[in-house]
Design a protein around this motif. Sequence first.
Motif, PDB file in Angstrom:
ATOM      1  N   ASN A 111       0.832  -1.193   0.000  1.00 19.25           N
ATOM      2  CA  ASN A 111       0.000   0.000   0.000  1.00 19.25           C
ATOM      3  C   ASN A 111       0.873   1.251   0.000  1.00 19.25           C
ATOM      4  O   ASN A 111       1.339   1.702   1.044  1.00 19.25           O
TER       5      ASN A 111
ATOM      6  N   ALA B   6      -0.072   4.160  -0.402  1.00 16.44           N
ATOM      7  CA  ALA B   6      -0.791   5.298   0.163  1.00 16.44           C
ATOM      8  C   ALA B   6      -0.783   5.305   1.689  1.00 16.44           C
ATOM      9  O   ALA B   6      -1.410   6.172   2.298  1.00 16.44           O
ATOM     10  N   GLN B   7      -0.077   4.342   2.323  1.00 19.47           N
ATOM     11  CA  GLN B   7      -0.089   4.273   3.783  1.00 19.47           C
ATOM     12  C   GLN B   7       0.457   5.553   4.411  1.00 19.47           C
ATOM     13  O   GLN B   7      -0.053   6.019   5.432  1.00 19.47           O
TER      14      GLN B   7
ATOM     15  N   GLY C 193     -10.664   3.469   5.003  1.00 25.79           N
ATOM     16  CA  GLY C 193      -9.942   2.304   4.511  1.00 25.79           C
ATOM     17  C   GLY C 193     -10.876   1.231   3.985  1.00 25.79           C
ATOM     18  O   GLY C 193     -10.591   0.590   2.961  1.00 25.79           O
TER      19      GLY C 193
ATOM     20  N   VAL D 201     -12.059   2.352   0.566  1.00 27.24           N
ATOM     21  CA  VAL D 201     -11.000   2.201  -0.431  1.00 27.24           C
ATOM     22  C   VAL D 201     -10.875   0.742  -0.853  1.00 27.24           C
ATOM     23  O   VAL D 201     -10.788   0.431  -2.056  1.00 27.24           O
ATOM     24  N   GLN D 202     -10.871  -0.160   0.121  1.00 26.62           N
ATOM     25  CA  GLN D 202     -10.748  -1.579  -0.201  1.00 26.62           C
ATOM     26  C   GLN D 202     -11.951  -2.080  -0.999  1.00 26.62           C
ATOM     27  O   GLN D 202     -11.790  -2.805  -1.990  1.00 26.62           O
TER      28      GLN D 202
ATOM     29  N   LEU E  98      -9.919  -1.338  -4.496  1.00 22.47           N
ATOM     30  CA  LEU E  98      -9.031  -2.490  -4.564  1.00 22.47           C
ATOM     31  C   LEU E  98      -9.752  -3.809  -4.814  1.00 22.47           C
ATOM     32  O   LEU E  98      -9.232  -4.668  -5.539  1.00 22.47           O
TER      33      LEU E  98
ATOM     34  N   GLN F  85      -3.623  -3.387  -8.402  1.00 19.59           N
ATOM     35  CA  GLN F  85      -3.906  -2.910  -7.048  1.00 19.59           C
ATOM     36  C   GLN F  85      -2.782  -2.007  -6.549  1.00 19.59           C
ATOM     37  O   GLN F  85      -3.029  -0.973  -5.923  1.00 19.59           O
TER      38      GLN F  85
ATOM     39  N   THR G 223      -3.054   1.970  -5.486  1.00 18.15           N
ATOM     40  CA  THR G 223      -2.628   2.613  -4.239  1.00 18.15           C
ATOM     41  C   THR G 223      -1.688   3.777  -4.526  1.00 18.15           C
ATOM     42  O   THR G 223      -1.719   4.793  -3.827  1.00 18.15           O
TER      43      THR G 223
ATOM     44  N   LEU H 269      -3.831   6.550  -5.564  1.00 22.42           N
ATOM     45  CA  LEU H 269      -4.481   7.114  -4.391  1.00 22.42           C
ATOM     46  C   LEU H 269      -3.524   8.025  -3.639  1.00 22.42           C
ATOM     47  O   LEU H 269      -3.934   9.071  -3.116  1.00 22.42           O
TER      48      LEU H 269
ATOM     49  N   PHE I  40      -7.831  -3.967   5.731  1.00 22.97           N
ATOM     50  CA  PHE I  40      -7.397  -2.694   5.153  1.00 22.97           C
ATOM     51  C   PHE I  40      -7.892  -1.530   6.018  1.00 22.97           C
ATOM     52  O   PHE I  40      -7.164  -0.544   6.224  1.00 22.97           O
TER      53      PHE I  40
END
Length: 296
Positions: free
Chosen positions: A36, A38-39, A76, A79-80, A84, A94, A98, A101, A192
């Motif tokens: 991810n 975008a974390q 989250g 988003v998932q 995703l 995927q 991210t 994103l 997520f």
Amino acid sequence: MSAFINVVTVGLLLGGIYGLVSIGLNLIFGVIRIVNFAQGEFVMLGMYGAYLAYLLMGVDPYVSILVVVPSLFLFGVVVQRFILQPLQNEPMMQVFATFGLLLLLQNVVLAITRGMSYTVPTPLSQVHFDLGGVSLSLSRLIVLLSVCVVAIGLSWFLKHTLLGKSVRAVTQDRRSARLMGINVEWTYMLTFGTGAALAGLAGTLLAPIYTMSPQIGGNFIVAAFAVVVLGGLGSVWGAFAGGFIIGLIEAFAGYYVNPELKHVAWFLVFIIVLIVRPSGLFGVMGAEEVGLREQN
């Protein structure tokens, strides 16, 4: 001797920050098998969420956790579910999603704030302890305590609750888990969402320490990737220990070698571990290949 103790203290406090950011990233990879990107932006959203709560309601950033963390969890999940999950059989897409994103969140916040930097004041950030000539900031100690609580709590949840065991089952073999009646898609959304919530928690705890900007997520995500690979892909305790290892390496390299080379030091360790033991110091051998095998 006092200088050595100071460096160790700085490294541990820095490691707590890296570990807290990395645990959510590692959890997402361990279950969903995607990186991810975008974390770091989720951490950034947590910081701005704390600032917004302070601006609108005068809420202390540590109190804003009660609002920011659930909000990031729901974000989250969305988003998932809508970004995703439709790409579930396309792992590379995927990853690209991210990254997209990341760019979207960064530029939206940049447009809203116009690049202005903000800080969130709290009385606790002014509290310092002097232990044996070592100055300790209460705000950083809170981060250190929080990463310990999160690691212990998440490890207990995964091992001793029915929901946690379902998450572990999906991690090990999602096809078999589905045959046993586990809702894999729902587990992905939960995981997520939890990873995003942990990033939001990190953001609120870091808001009193750092000056926030739309690009601040990048300051954490690079170190978080190093922590994840070093500690072990999918390992909560690996992320916990890896954060302290990276923090100590950066502190010692910055003090005894050159401050400009402190990131180079843990990048070298990162590359060596990646070559010698791709599963990480605390990971299970072959764990980094599970997602690829399941797609075949």
